[in-house]
Write a protein that holds these residues in place. Sequence first.
Motif, PDB file in Angstrom:
ATOM      1  N   GLU A  18       3.660   8.950  12.594  1.00  0.00           N
ATOM      2  CA  GLU A  18       4.549   9.084  13.753  1.00  0.00           C
ATOM      3  C   GLU A  18       3.867   9.925  14.841  1.00  0.00           C
ATOM      4  OE1 GLU A  18       8.385   8.908  10.753  1.00  0.00           O
ATOM      5  OE2 GLU A  18       7.875  10.793  11.730  1.00  0.00           O
ATOM      6  N   ARG A  22       2.486   8.429  18.687  1.00  0.00           N
ATOM      7  CA  ARG A  22       2.930   8.915  20.012  1.00  0.00           C
ATOM      8  C   ARG A  22       1.793   9.616  20.744  1.00  0.00           C
ATOM      9  NH1 ARG A  22       6.071  12.357  16.483  1.00  0.00           N
ATOM     10  NH2 ARG A  22       5.176  14.442  16.501  1.00  0.00           N
ATOM     11  N   THR A  44       8.403  10.522  23.529  1.00  0.00           N
ATOM     12  CA  THR A  44       9.638  10.586  22.743  1.00  0.00           C
ATOM     13  C   THR A  44      10.126   9.177  22.397  1.00  0.00           C
ATOM     14  OG1 THR A  44      10.185  12.600  23.972  1.00  0.00           O
ATOM     15  CG2 THR A  44      11.932  11.639  22.634  1.00  0.00           C
ATOM     16  N   SER A  47       7.984   7.645  19.716  1.00  0.00           N
ATOM     17  CA  SER A  47       8.289   8.277  18.442  1.00  0.00           C
ATOM     18  C   SER A  47       9.549   7.675  17.810  1.00  0.00           C
ATOM     19  CB  SER A  47       8.466   9.786  18.663  1.00  0.00           C
ATOM     20  OG  SER A  47       8.383  10.483  17.457  1.00  0.00           O
ATOM     21  N   GLU A  48      10.557   7.417  18.655  1.00  0.00           N
ATOM     22  CA  GLU A  48      11.796   6.803  18.159  1.00  0.00           C
ATOM     23  C   GLU A  48      11.540   5.387  17.636  1.00  0.00           C
ATOM     24  OE1 GLU A  48      14.407   8.496  17.843  1.00  0.00           O
ATOM     25  OE2 GLU A  48      14.265  10.106  19.326  1.00  0.00           O
ATOM     26  N   THR A  51       9.538   5.501  14.385  1.00  0.00           N
ATOM     27  CA  THR A  51      10.384   6.014  13.305  1.00  0.00           C
ATOM     28  C   THR A  51      11.341   4.933  12.817  1.00  0.00           C
ATOM     29  OG1 THR A  51      10.228   8.242  14.216  1.00  0.00           O
ATOM     30  CG2 THR A  51      11.994   7.854  12.636  1.00  0.00           C
TER      31      THR A  51
ATOM     32  N   ASP B  30       9.662  15.778  14.155  1.00  0.00           N
ATOM     33  CA  ASP B  30       9.948  14.347  14.072  1.00  0.00           C
ATOM     34  C   ASP B  30      10.468  14.059  12.664  1.00  0.00           C
ATOM     35  OD1 ASP B  30       7.691  14.370  12.424  1.00  0.00           O
ATOM     36  OD2 ASP B  30       6.393  13.355  13.879  1.00  0.00           O
ATOM     37  N   HIS B  31      10.622  12.797  12.341  1.00  0.00           N
ATOM     38  CA  HIS B  31      11.155  12.404  11.039  1.00  0.00           C
ATOM     39  C   HIS B  31      10.287  12.936   9.900  1.00  0.00           C
ATOM     40  CE1 HIS B  31      10.472   9.087   7.997  1.00  0.00           C
ATOM     41  NE2 HIS B  31      11.686   9.473   7.679  1.00  0.00           N
ATOM     42  N   HIS B  32       8.971  12.995  10.143  1.00  0.00           N
ATOM     43  CA  HIS B  32       8.021  13.461   9.126  1.00  0.00           C
ATOM     44  C   HIS B  32       8.154  14.965   8.880  1.00  0.00           C
ATOM     45  CE1 HIS B  32       4.340  13.484   6.743  1.00  0.00           C
ATOM     46  NE2 HIS B  32       3.886  14.488   7.480  1.00  0.00           N
ATOM     47  N   PHE B  62       7.629  19.579  20.746  1.00  0.00           N
ATOM     48  CA  PHE B  62       8.083  18.194  20.867  1.00  0.00           C
ATOM     49  C   PHE B  62       9.225  17.986  19.884  1.00  0.00           C
ATOM     50  CE2 PHE B  62       8.238  13.965  19.085  1.00  0.00           C
ATOM     51  CZ  PHE B  62       8.288  13.164  20.214  1.00  0.00           C
ATOM     52  N   MET B  63      10.190  17.185  20.291  1.00  0.00           N
ATOM     53  CA  MET B  63      11.267  16.849  19.359  1.00  0.00           C
ATOM     54  C   MET B  63      11.847  15.494  19.730  1.00  0.00           C
ATOM     55  SD  MET B  63      14.634  19.108  18.501  1.00  0.00           S
ATOM     56  CE  MET B  63      15.882  18.538  19.622  1.00  0.00           C
ATOM     57  N   ASP B  64      12.019  14.626  18.741  1.00  0.00           N
ATOM     58  CA  ASP B  64      12.733  13.376  19.000  1.00  0.00           C
ATOM     59  C   ASP B  64      14.101  13.466  18.320  1.00  0.00           C
ATOM     60  OD1 ASP B  64      12.371  12.807  16.303  1.00  0.00           O
ATOM     61  OD2 ASP B  64      10.750  11.365  16.639  1.00  0.00           O
ATOM     62  N   SER B  65      14.798  12.360  18.166  1.00  0.00           N
ATOM     63  CA  SER B  65      16.171  12.445  17.666  1.00  0.00           C
ATOM     64  C   SER B  65      16.252  12.903  16.207  1.00  0.00           C
ATOM     65  CB  SER B  65      16.892  11.106  17.850  1.00  0.00           C
ATOM     66  OG  SER B  65      16.373  10.140  16.961  1.00  0.00           O
ATOM     67  N   SER B  66      15.114  12.948  15.522  1.00  0.00           N
ATOM     68  CA  SER B  66      15.105  13.503  14.167  1.00  0.00           C
ATOM     69  C   SER B  66      15.491  14.980  14.194  1.00  0.00           C
ATOM     70  CB  SER B  66      13.722  13.374  13.531  1.00  0.00           C
ATOM     71  OG  SER B  66      13.259  12.048  13.599  1.00  0.00           O
ATOM     72  N   ILE B  97      17.194  15.795  25.645  1.00  0.00           N
ATOM     73  CA  ILE B  97      17.559  15.133  24.395  1.00  0.00           C
ATOM     74  C   ILE B  97      18.738  15.860  23.738  1.00  0.00           C
ATOM     75  CG2 ILE B  97      15.914  16.307  22.835  1.00  0.00           C
ATOM     76  CD1 ILE B  97      15.438  13.440  21.649  1.00  0.00           C
TER      77      ILE B  97
END
Lengths: 147, 120
Positions: A18, A22, A44, A47-48, A51, B30-32, B62-66, B97
Amino acid sequence: MKPINEMHLRFPSVSANEAFARAAVSTFVAQLDPTLDELCDTKTAVSEAVTNCIVHGYRDTIGTIYIDCALYENGRVVIRVRDRGCGIENLKQAMEPLYSSAGGERAGLGFAVMQSFMDKLRVQSRPGQGTTVVLEKTFSPRVHTNG
Amino acid sequence: MEDPVQNTACPVQLRLKENTLTAWLCGEIDHHTARKIREAVDEAASRVRPERLILDFSAVQFMDSSGIGLIMGRCKLLAAWNGRVIVRHVPPKLERIVSLSGLQTLCDVEEGGPRHETDQ
């Protein structure tokens, strides 16, 4: 219109990739000179999408994720993220904010984030065949001073 | 050499003080990476059952919806003993976000980014 540059990636759907995906896309699109915010939005969204391939498309297995990225003269970037996984039965439901088939730790915001962080989002999916997400964004033009 | 604080081997630091458990998150969520953070936070939180869990985002790049899922999941966990989750020091680039997620209805999202933030 023909792209001025393009790149293609393929990698297995392990979650360690992931960050790789990105970072690779954002390094590539950086040549269009986006703002930091535009770069962060793109990162971002990618990444979504990646995922989703890992958590949903290849839920119980490891498969290949494909990314095709094309850059155009007017500052437009088109990123296609594709899996050959299980596909989405009900696309309308899947794209609703806060809906998640994975439950528990997933916020159900993946598509909502892609939609709001990019200019355009297209999703094509066929159960049993896989899912393709196309992300588009046009970076704002910047004034360049030469020398 | 990489800054050891940003090493993914250590995505969270925990400290308990007077019924408040504080978790300093760092690097990219992230998800990981969310899994390691979740395991560390849940192990400590389930053991001490704090009144408050503070998630400090000042060192998150950094951050996504995870990351949103991570916060929501901790809200659910703390609710089991009427504890509260407080989200603190969200950097400006993560504000979008967080506001998109509607987290504000689930937990306390404090105003104001990290103290060391000088850009933007």
